[in-house]
Design a protein around this motif. Structure first.
Motif, PDB file in Angstrom:
ATOM      1  N   GLU A 185       2.972  13.549  -0.058  1.00 23.11           N
ATOM      2  CA  GLU A 185       3.180  12.102  -0.051  1.00 23.11           C
ATOM      3  C   GLU A 185       3.843  11.601  -1.335  1.00 23.11           C
ATOM      4  O   GLU A 185       4.467  10.539  -1.360  1.00 23.11           O
ATOM      5  CB  GLU A 185       1.832  11.415   0.175  1.00 23.11           C
ATOM      6  CG  GLU A 185       1.925  10.018   0.735  1.00 23.11           C
ATOM      7  CD  GLU A 185       1.946   8.962  -0.358  1.00 23.11           C
ATOM      8  OE1 GLU A 185       2.373   7.845  -0.084  1.00 23.11           O
ATOM      9  OE2 GLU A 185       1.531   9.285  -1.499  1.00 23.11           O
ATOM     10  N   LEU A 186       3.691  12.366  -2.414  1.00 24.72           N
ATOM     11  CA  LEU A 186       4.379  12.092  -3.686  1.00 24.72           C
ATOM     12  C   LEU A 186       4.031  10.735  -4.299  1.00 24.72           C
ATOM     13  O   LEU A 186       4.774  10.218  -5.128  1.00 24.72           O
ATOM     14  CB  LEU A 186       5.905  12.169  -3.502  1.00 24.72           C
ATOM     15  CG  LEU A 186       6.513  13.573  -3.451  1.00 24.72           C
ATOM     16  CD1 LEU A 186       8.008  13.487  -3.152  1.00 24.72           C
ATOM     17  CD2 LEU A 186       6.289  14.303  -4.771  1.00 24.72           C
ATOM     18  N   GLY A 187       2.921  10.157  -3.875  1.00 22.32           N
ATOM     19  CA  GLY A 187       2.493   8.903  -4.485  1.00 22.32           C
ATOM     20  C   GLY A 187       3.263   7.675  -4.056  1.00 22.32           C
ATOM     21  O   GLY A 187       3.120   6.609  -4.662  1.00 22.32           O
ATOM     22  N   TRP A 188       4.075   7.789  -2.982  1.00 17.14           N
ATOM     23  CA  TRP A 188       4.849   6.630  -2.528  1.00 17.14           C
ATOM     24  C   TRP A 188       3.937   5.475  -2.119  1.00 17.14           C
ATOM     25  O   TRP A 188       4.237   4.310  -2.363  1.00 17.14           O
ATOM     26  CB  TRP A 188       5.750   7.019  -1.369  1.00 17.14           C
ATOM     27  CG  TRP A 188       6.946   7.820  -1.768  1.00 17.14           C
ATOM     28  CD1 TRP A 188       7.095   9.174  -1.711  1.00 17.14           C
ATOM     29  CD2 TRP A 188       8.184   7.315  -2.294  1.00 17.14           C
ATOM     30  NE1 TRP A 188       8.337   9.545  -2.175  1.00 17.14           N
ATOM     31  CE2 TRP A 188       9.027   8.419  -2.537  1.00 17.14           C
ATOM     32  CE3 TRP A 188       8.654   6.043  -2.592  1.00 17.14           C
ATOM     33  CZ2 TRP A 188      10.308   8.301  -3.044  1.00 17.14           C
ATOM     34  CZ3 TRP A 188       9.933   5.902  -3.101  1.00 17.14           C
ATOM     35  CH2 TRP A 188      10.748   7.026  -3.324  1.00 17.14           C
ATOM     36  N   THR A 217      12.581  13.627  -0.133  1.00 16.27           N
ATOM     37  CA  THR A 217      11.762  14.192  -1.208  1.00 16.27           C
ATOM     38  C   THR A 217      10.463  14.793  -0.675  1.00 16.27           C
ATOM     39  O   THR A 217      10.036  15.871  -1.110  1.00 16.27           O
ATOM     40  CB  THR A 217      11.452  13.120  -2.260  1.00 16.27           C
ATOM     41  OG1 THR A 217      10.882  11.959  -1.613  1.00 16.27           O
ATOM     42  CG2 THR A 217      12.707  12.705  -3.001  1.00 16.27           C
ATOM     43  N   LYS A 218       9.841  14.122   0.283  1.00 17.34           N
ATOM     44  CA  LYS A 218       8.612  14.659   0.873  1.00 17.34           C
ATOM     45  C   LYS A 218       8.887  15.964   1.617  1.00 17.34           C
ATOM     46  O   LYS A 218       8.105  16.922   1.540  1.00 17.34           O
ATOM     47  CB  LYS A 218       8.005  13.640   1.843  1.00 17.34           C
ATOM     48  CG  LYS A 218       7.377  12.435   1.178  1.00 17.34           C
ATOM     49  CD  LYS A 218       6.858  11.468   2.246  1.00 17.34           C
ATOM     50  CE  LYS A 218       6.283  10.214   1.651  1.00 17.34           C
ATOM     51  NZ  LYS A 218       5.775   9.285   2.684  1.00 17.34           N
ATOM     52  N   GLY A 219      10.005  16.014   2.353  1.00 17.62           N
ATOM     53  CA  GLY A 219      10.330  17.224   3.112  1.00 17.62           C
ATOM     54  C   GLY A 219      10.542  18.428   2.218  1.00 17.62           C
ATOM     55  O   GLY A 219      10.113  19.552   2.546  1.00 17.62           O
ATOM     56  N   ILE A 220      11.186  18.227   1.079  1.00 15.03           N
ATOM     57  CA  ILE A 220      11.421  19.339   0.154  1.00 15.03           C
ATOM     58  C   ILE A 220      10.106  19.846  -0.427  1.00 15.03           C
ATOM     59  O   ILE A 220       9.880  21.055  -0.535  1.00 15.03           O
ATOM     60  CB  ILE A 220      12.379  18.881  -0.962  1.00 15.03           C
ATOM     61  CG1 ILE A 220      13.778  18.681  -0.386  1.00 15.03           C
ATOM     62  CG2 ILE A 220      12.412  19.888  -2.113  1.00 15.03           C
ATOM     63  CD1 ILE A 220      14.766  18.118  -1.359  1.00 15.03           C
ATOM     64  N   ALA A 270       1.791  12.914   6.201  1.00 16.95           N
ATOM     65  CA  ALA A 270       2.227  12.157   5.019  1.00 16.95           C
ATOM     66  C   ALA A 270       3.657  11.654   5.132  1.00 16.95           C
ATOM     67  O   ALA A 270       4.113  10.888   4.279  1.00 16.95           O
ATOM     68  CB  ALA A 270       2.092  13.026   3.769  1.00 16.95           C
ATOM     69  N   LEU A 271       4.394  12.055   6.166  1.00 16.63           N
ATOM     70  CA  LEU A 271       5.801  11.672   6.289  1.00 16.63           C
ATOM     71  C   LEU A 271       5.999  10.253   6.817  1.00 16.63           C
ATOM     72  O   LEU A 271       7.117   9.742   6.813  1.00 16.63           O
ATOM     73  CB  LEU A 271       6.540  12.656   7.213  1.00 16.63           C
ATOM     74  CG  LEU A 271       6.594  14.111   6.764  1.00 16.63           C
ATOM     75  CD1 LEU A 271       7.305  14.956   7.816  1.00 16.63           C
ATOM     76  CD2 LEU A 271       7.287  14.245   5.415  1.00 16.63           C
ATOM     77  N   GLY A 272       4.957   9.609   7.279  1.00 11.24           N
ATOM     78  CA  GLY A 272       5.078   8.293   7.899  1.00 11.24           C
ATOM     79  C   GLY A 272       5.480   7.202   6.925  1.00 11.24           C
ATOM     80  O   GLY A 272       5.539   7.391   5.701  1.00 11.24           O
ATOM     81  N   LEU A 287       2.155  10.818  -8.266  1.00 11.16           N
ATOM     82  CA  LEU A 287       1.895  12.142  -7.707  1.00 11.16           C
ATOM     83  C   LEU A 287       0.720  12.806  -8.408  1.00 11.16           C
ATOM     84  O   LEU A 287      -0.133  13.433  -7.763  1.00 11.16           O
ATOM     85  CB  LEU A 287       3.145  13.013  -7.828  1.00 11.16           C
ATOM     86  CG  LEU A 287       3.002  14.474  -7.413  1.00 11.16           C
ATOM     87  CD1 LEU A 287       2.556  14.585  -5.967  1.00 11.16           C
ATOM     88  CD2 LEU A 287       4.313  15.223  -7.637  1.00 11.16           C
ATOM     89  N   SER A 288       0.664  12.669  -9.734  1.00  8.61           N
ATOM     90  CA  SER A 288      -0.453  13.247 -10.483  1.00  8.61           C
ATOM     91  C   SER A 288      -1.779  12.664 -10.014  1.00  8.61           C
ATOM     92  O   SER A 288      -2.785  13.378  -9.877  1.00  8.61           O
ATOM     93  CB  SER A 288      -0.267  12.986 -11.980  1.00  8.61           C
ATOM     94  OG  SER A 288       0.915  13.579 -12.459  1.00  8.61           O
ATOM     95  N   THR A 289      -1.771  11.366  -9.750  1.00 10.10           N
ATOM     96  CA  THR A 289      -2.988  10.720  -9.238  1.00 10.10           C
ATOM     97  C   THR A 289      -3.422  11.365  -7.930  1.00 10.10           C
ATOM     98  O   THR A 289      -4.599  11.692  -7.736  1.00 10.10           O
ATOM     99  CB  THR A 289      -2.730   9.219  -9.015  1.00 10.10           C
ATOM    100  OG1 THR A 289      -2.358   8.620 -10.255  1.00 10.10           O
ATOM    101  CG2 THR A 289      -3.972   8.534  -8.478  1.00 10.10           C
ATOM    102  N   ASN A 290      -2.481  11.544  -7.018  1.00  4.19           N
ATOM    103  CA  ASN A 290      -2.801  12.137  -5.721  1.00  4.19           C
ATOM    104  C   ASN A 290      -3.284  13.569  -5.855  1.00  4.19           C
ATOM    105  O   ASN A 290      -4.222  13.995  -5.177  1.00  4.19           O
ATOM    106  CB  ASN A 290      -1.578  12.077  -4.816  1.00  4.19           C
ATOM    107  CG  ASN A 290      -1.300  10.668  -4.320  1.00  4.19           C
ATOM    108  OD1 ASN A 290      -2.086   9.760  -4.550  1.00  4.19           O
ATOM    109  ND2 ASN A 290      -0.180  10.489  -3.663  1.00  4.19           N
ATOM    110  N   ILE A 291      -2.626  14.342  -6.712  1.00  6.02           N
ATOM    111  CA  ILE A 291      -2.998  15.751  -6.873  1.00  6.02           C
ATOM    112  C   ILE A 291      -4.409  15.877  -7.413  1.00  6.02           C
ATOM    113  O   ILE A 291      -5.241  16.633  -6.893  1.00  6.02           O
ATOM    114  CB  ILE A 291      -1.993  16.472  -7.787  1.00  6.02           C
ATOM    115  CG1 ILE A 291      -0.638  16.584  -7.093  1.00  6.02           C
ATOM    116  CG2 ILE A 291      -2.512  17.856  -8.167  1.00  6.02           C
ATOM    117  CD1 ILE A 291       0.440  17.186  -7.964  1.00  6.02           C
TER     118      ILE A 291
END
Length: 423
Positions: A56-59, A85-88, A123-125, A212-216
């Motif tokens: 999800e990269l924090g979007w 970016t999410k797909g990669i 997470a792609l939604g 992203l760091s928050t999510n991880i």
């Protein structure tokens, strides 16, 4: 206020249907295949959820308030950027999560791996964009309704004696259809997807670093909680996963208010008024969380009898710990995703999540080792309290900075305030 209430009612359908989906499927699964199948599904969801948090990269954390003030065309471009970016990121992350899910559940390895795949791709939604737009119907029609219908059909099929694999396949289709539907709704063009070169992609991923760091870090003690509890004690899996599932169902409904509040706060152009809105939103969310936490503590044991077909018995103490956890989570989601984002301190959210991970990972493991599922839930609660404390400290520090500069205006003078943005 009437407009906000109308939007809130619309958003309520999103978590309600998300909560109803497992209620439809889990009784059919546990009745036909027993608690072992549910444990395998829980582990797959745990690993897939962890992968999805990274993908999800924090979007959703940093983007909802930004898109609230964007033009429709720019929203389509932003969604294209998020998809690429999410797909990669998804390729290496899922390549790691799927084999682990397969190995941890030897009896239902393929089922667990498929669940992990579907949970990660969810997470792609574009739900985070519809939150910023304050368009609950789009969120409902593109993401939630397809999932609910497909899960209900799979539950009926499993009850009729068809294979269990239909459930993860339904989830997989439900994860892949929302980004396609969202691209059509938002007007995303194929050229928008091709416009991003390798350098631009890496730049965007780097810009999402704090979110992203928050999510991880959060995923270590949230999405990975079931897996960590299982490593501490196999006997902890059923209680921890079941209580956590019920808590997340309620949490989805309770945090509906944040869907509205993010868009409400983000739409305000004046920085001082935006801060005032964020303060009110945080207080309301915290109060609602306390009330729902108390209700959950009393209702969870009864609800488990229905949801898990009588195969899971939740101790009152475990329910009480989970209720306290629910209250703290609601408060910390408001102080982080609303208040600190408004104050331009996304990095502080990442630091709080890191503290939660450092405390939560060993706390859940040791709690499961010493006290099975109830102990693992206590470890999760300890992590959430630590996260909340760090966020409150960051808000206090930022508030002092703004007071010294004359930009903290949340009282009657907010109507006259016209200062620079706190970023």
């Amino acid at each position: 206020m009437r407009a906000l209430f109308s939007v809130l009612i619309g958003y309520l359908a999103v978590p309600v249907l998300n909560a109803v989906s497992p209620l439809i499927a889990l009784p059919a699964i546990t009745s036909a295949y027993g608690s072992g199948a549910w444990a395998a599904i829980a582990i797959g969801q745990s690993l897939g959820g962890t992968a999805g948090v990274i993908i999800e990269l924090g979007w959703g954390l940093s983007g909802s308030q930004r898109v609230a003030r964007m033009s429709p065309r720019n929203r389509g471009r932003v969604f294209a950027t998020s998809l690429v970016t999410k797909g990669i990121v998804a390729v290496p992350v899922l390549a790691l999560a799927l084999p682990i899910a397969f190995v941890l559940t030897p009896s239902f390895g393929a089922i667990s791996a498929l669940i992990a795949l579907a949970s990660g791709l969810a997470a792609l939604g574009a739900g985070w964009i519809f939150v910023g737009m304050m368009r609950p119907r789009l969120f409902l029609l593109t993401e939630v309704m397809p999932r609910t219908v497909l899960v209900a059909l799979s539950a009926l099929a499993i009850s009729a004696g068809l294979p269990l694999v239909l459930y993860p396949l339904a989830l997989l289709v439900a994860s892949l259809s929302p980004p396609v539907a969202a691209a059509l709704v938002l007007g995303t063009r194929p050229a928008d997807l091709r416009a991003l070169g390798p350098r631009r992609i890496l730049t965007v991923i780097r810009m999402q670093g704090h979110a992203l760091s928050t999510n991880i870090f959060s995923s270590i003690y949230l999405s990975l909680g079931t897996t960590v509890a299982t490593l501490g004690s196999v006997n902890a899996t059923l209680i921890y996963a079941s209580v956590d599932r019920l808590k997340r169902m309620v949490q989805q409904v309770v945090l509906t208010q944040q869907y509205v509040l993010k868009g409400w706060v983000g739409r305000e152009i004046d920085p001082s008024r935006r801060i005032a809105r964020a303060v009110r939103a945080t207080l309301v969310t915290a109060l609602v969380g306390v009330l729902c936490g108390i209700a959950f503590a009393f209702a969870a044991p009864v609800a488990a009898e229905f949801v898990f077909s009588g195969t899971v018995d939740i101790p009152p103490l475990a329910a009480a710990i989970a209720g306290a956890n629910l209250a703290v989570v609601c408060a910390s989601m408001a102080t982080g995703a609303v208040m600190l984002v408004t104050l331009g301190r996304v990095g502080a959210i990442a630091r709080s999540a890191a503290v939660g991970a450092v405390i939560g990972l060993p706390a859940i493991f040791v709690g499961a080792l010493v006290w099975d599922g109830t102990g693992a839930l206590a470890g999760q609660l300890l992590a959430e309290v630590a996260v909340f404390g760090v966020q409150l400290f960051a808000i206090r520090a930022r508030r002092r900075e703004l007071i010294r500069s004359g930009r903290w205006v949340v009282g009657p003078r907010v109507q006259e305030a016209s200062t620079a943005a706190p970023e």
